[in-house]
Scaffold this motif. Structure first.
Motif, PDB file in Angstrom:
ATOM      1  N   VAL A 120      41.096  -5.792 -24.603  1.00  0.00           N
ATOM      2  CA  VAL A 120      40.615  -4.768 -25.261  1.00  0.00           C
ATOM      3  C   VAL A 120      40.071  -3.817 -24.308  1.00  0.00           C
ATOM      4  O   VAL A 120      39.209  -4.199 -23.466  1.00  0.00           O
ATOM      5  N   ALA A 163      37.340  -0.541 -24.217  1.00  0.00           N
ATOM      6  CA  ALA A 163      36.338   0.321 -25.116  1.00  0.00           C
ATOM      7  C   ALA A 163      35.895   1.373 -24.290  1.00  0.00           C
ATOM      8  O   ALA A 163      35.771   1.273 -23.080  1.00  0.00           O
ATOM      9  N   ALA A 188      31.878  -3.893 -26.633  1.00  0.00           N
ATOM     10  CA  ALA A 188      32.666  -4.501 -25.476  1.00  0.00           C
ATOM     11  C   ALA A 188      31.980  -5.885 -25.389  1.00  0.00           C
ATOM     12  O   ALA A 188      32.477  -6.959 -24.919  1.00  0.00           O
ATOM     13  N   LEU A 247      32.754  -8.165 -28.128  1.00  0.00           N
ATOM     14  CA  LEU A 247      33.790  -9.154 -28.150  1.00  0.00           C
ATOM     15  C   LEU A 247      34.070 -10.006 -26.819  1.00  0.00           C
ATOM     16  O   LEU A 247      34.833 -10.809 -26.944  1.00  0.00           O
ATOM     17  N   ALA A 248      33.355  -9.665 -25.924  1.00  0.00           N
ATOM     18  CA  ALA A 248      33.374 -10.818 -24.563  1.00  0.00           C
ATOM     19  C   ALA A 248      32.697 -12.039 -25.356  1.00  0.00           C
ATOM     20  O   ALA A 248      33.218 -13.004 -24.946  1.00  0.00           O
ATOM     21  N   HIS A 286      37.190 -12.813 -25.860  1.00  0.00           N
ATOM     22  CA  HIS A 286      38.124 -11.682 -25.630  1.00  0.00           C
ATOM     23  C   HIS A 286      37.907 -11.046 -24.265  1.00  0.00           C
ATOM     24  O   HIS A 286      36.812 -10.996 -23.667  1.00  0.00           O
ATOM     25  N   SER A 315      37.537  -8.506 -22.323  1.00  0.00           N
ATOM     26  CA  SER A 315      36.863  -7.052 -22.871  1.00  0.00           C
ATOM     27  C   SER A 315      36.344  -6.106 -21.627  1.00  0.00           C
ATOM     28  O   SER A 315      36.032  -6.552 -20.624  1.00  0.00           O
ATOM     29  N   ARG A 316      37.063  -4.844 -21.843  1.00  0.00           N
ATOM     30  CA  ARG A 316      36.834  -4.000 -20.658  1.00  0.00           C
ATOM     31  C   ARG A 316      36.355  -2.752 -21.121  1.00  0.00           C
ATOM     32  O   ARG A 316      36.629  -2.262 -22.138  1.00  0.00           O
ATOM     33  N   VAL A 352      31.835  -8.405 -19.705  1.00  0.00           N
ATOM     34  CA  VAL A 352      32.629  -7.355 -19.651  1.00  0.00           C
ATOM     35  C   VAL A 352      32.892  -6.775 -18.314  1.00  0.00           C
ATOM     36  O   VAL A 352      32.102  -6.770 -17.577  1.00  0.00           O
ATOM     37  N   ALA A 368      33.286  -5.201 -33.852  1.00  0.00           N
ATOM     38  CA  ALA A 368      33.845  -6.008 -32.745  1.00  0.00           C
ATOM     39  C   ALA A 368      34.521  -7.052 -33.743  1.00  0.00           C
ATOM     40  O   ALA A 368      35.330  -7.633 -33.574  1.00  0.00           O
ATOM     41  N   HIS A 371      38.178  -8.221 -33.407  1.00  0.00           N
ATOM     42  CA  HIS A 371      38.532  -9.914 -33.237  1.00  0.00           C
ATOM     43  C   HIS A 371      39.493 -10.357 -34.311  1.00  0.00           C
ATOM     44  O   HIS A 371      40.252 -11.125 -33.859  1.00  0.00           O
TER      45      HIS A 371
END
Length: 330
Positions: A7, A9, A47, A50-51, A55, A57-58, A81, A260, A264
């Motif tokens: 993902v 962001a 982000a 999500l991490a 995930h 996550s970037r 992240v 998020a 997800h």
């Protein structure tokens, strides 16, 4: 969840400075309370959440070449992240967001200084075009300048774009690209600013969601305070979810946790082999996202350090079948 891809962001990363009074605010006077500083920013918060949800996550954002900026990126990286694409800009101050809350945890007033984000230009984004095209999901917040939004929607490839409206002032930047938005999260003021329609009654809310769908937005999630959430993908995938009855400590960041949770849920189903199962029903996604937001409301900072699928499901199992509406994510 790594099989779903990464993902990306894009948007705000800032220092949150929040003030919580011990008693009712008195305009024009000083009120005793607590002042706290923590990492924040819509895209950055999403982000991090999500991490924590497992995930890859970037984050693409900009900070100043100053102690605040370096601390912000370090804290974000420690949360899991990838911040290697972020710009560290000399001579520019890292963004900050100052909010004052009422004793119940709701935001009373806020001021944001996001001028550093004006330096996110198409020229700076161009070297990241391949990452933008390869992302499983793009999460975009309307802190980005209009030229950056235009570049993203022109170069985003097939990735679904989840957009946080951010504010009534900034969300209007999104109007030219509504037809390219997969999921839009907005509050009452933002929905009204985008549509030009009143958003007072439940009927108004439903009409605004239909209007946004009519402009091409695939899925709309409106966060409405004590009224909870209204969601609409189409006529057969729409409805209300009441706010979960949790003890609110701080409302900052709950809306980012909501976003998020939506991302997800989308990713959790997007890898399924059969196309008719490729997307979770929006009601199911909103239920999980509602749990993410409720969990985040119970902590002082904008991100809950124990956020996970398991902690959210545990919270949801503990809730009564028909929870009483309470303060909900912005």
């Amino acid at each position: 969840m790594s099989a779903t891809g990464f993902v990306l962001a894009l948007g705000g990363a800032n220092l949150d400075i929040s003030a919580s009074p011990d008693q009712r605010l008195c305009p024009g006077d000083s009120t005793p309370g607590q002042v706290r500083c923590s990492p924040g920013g819509v895209a950055r918060n999403v982000a991090e959440n999500l991490a924590r949800l497992g995930h890859d996550s970037r984050l693409l954002s900009a900070v100043g070449d100053d102690p605040r900026g370096r601390e912000l990126l370090d804290a974000t990286q420690r949360a899991g992240v990838d911040v290697s694409g972020c710009w560290v800009l000399p001579g520019v101050a890292t963004a900050s967001y100052v909010s004052v809350h009422d004793p119940g945890g709701d935001m009373a007033v806020a001021v944001n200084d996001m001028q550093v984000l004006e330096h996110i230009t198409p020229d700076r984004l161009e070297p990241h075009a391949e990452s933008v095209r390869r992302a499983a999901v793009l999460v975009v917040d309307c802190n980005l300048p209009e030229a950056a939004l235009a570049w993203l929607f022109a170069n985003g490839g097939a990735a679904p774009v989840f957009v946080d409206a951010v504010s009534a002032f900034k969300c209007r930047r999104l109007l030219p690209w509504l037809r390219q938005v997969h999921t839009l999260k907005a509050n009452r003021l933002e929905a009204q600013a985008l549509s030009g329609l009143p958003v007072a009654s439940k009927a108004d809310v439903e009409a605004v969601a239909r209007w946004l769908n009519g402009q091409g937005v695939q899925r709309v999630v409106l966060s409405l305070g004590e009224q909870g959430l209204y969601y609409r993908g189409n006529e057969n995938d729409s409805g209300w979810q009441t706010a979960l009855p949790v003890a609110v400590v701080n409302a900052t960041g709950a809306g980012d946790a909501l976003m998020a949770g939506l991302v997800h849920s989308h990713l959790a189903h997007s890898h399924l082999a059969h196309s008719h199962l490729a997307r979770a029903p929006l009601a199911q996604a909103v239920r999980f996202a509602n749990g993410c937001a409720a969990l985040t409301l119970t902590v002082v900072s904008a991100n809950h350090s124990q956020l996970s699928s398991a902690s959210v499901e545990q919270l949801l199992r503990s809730m009564p079948c028909s929870p009483t509406p309470r303060t909900q994510a912005r």
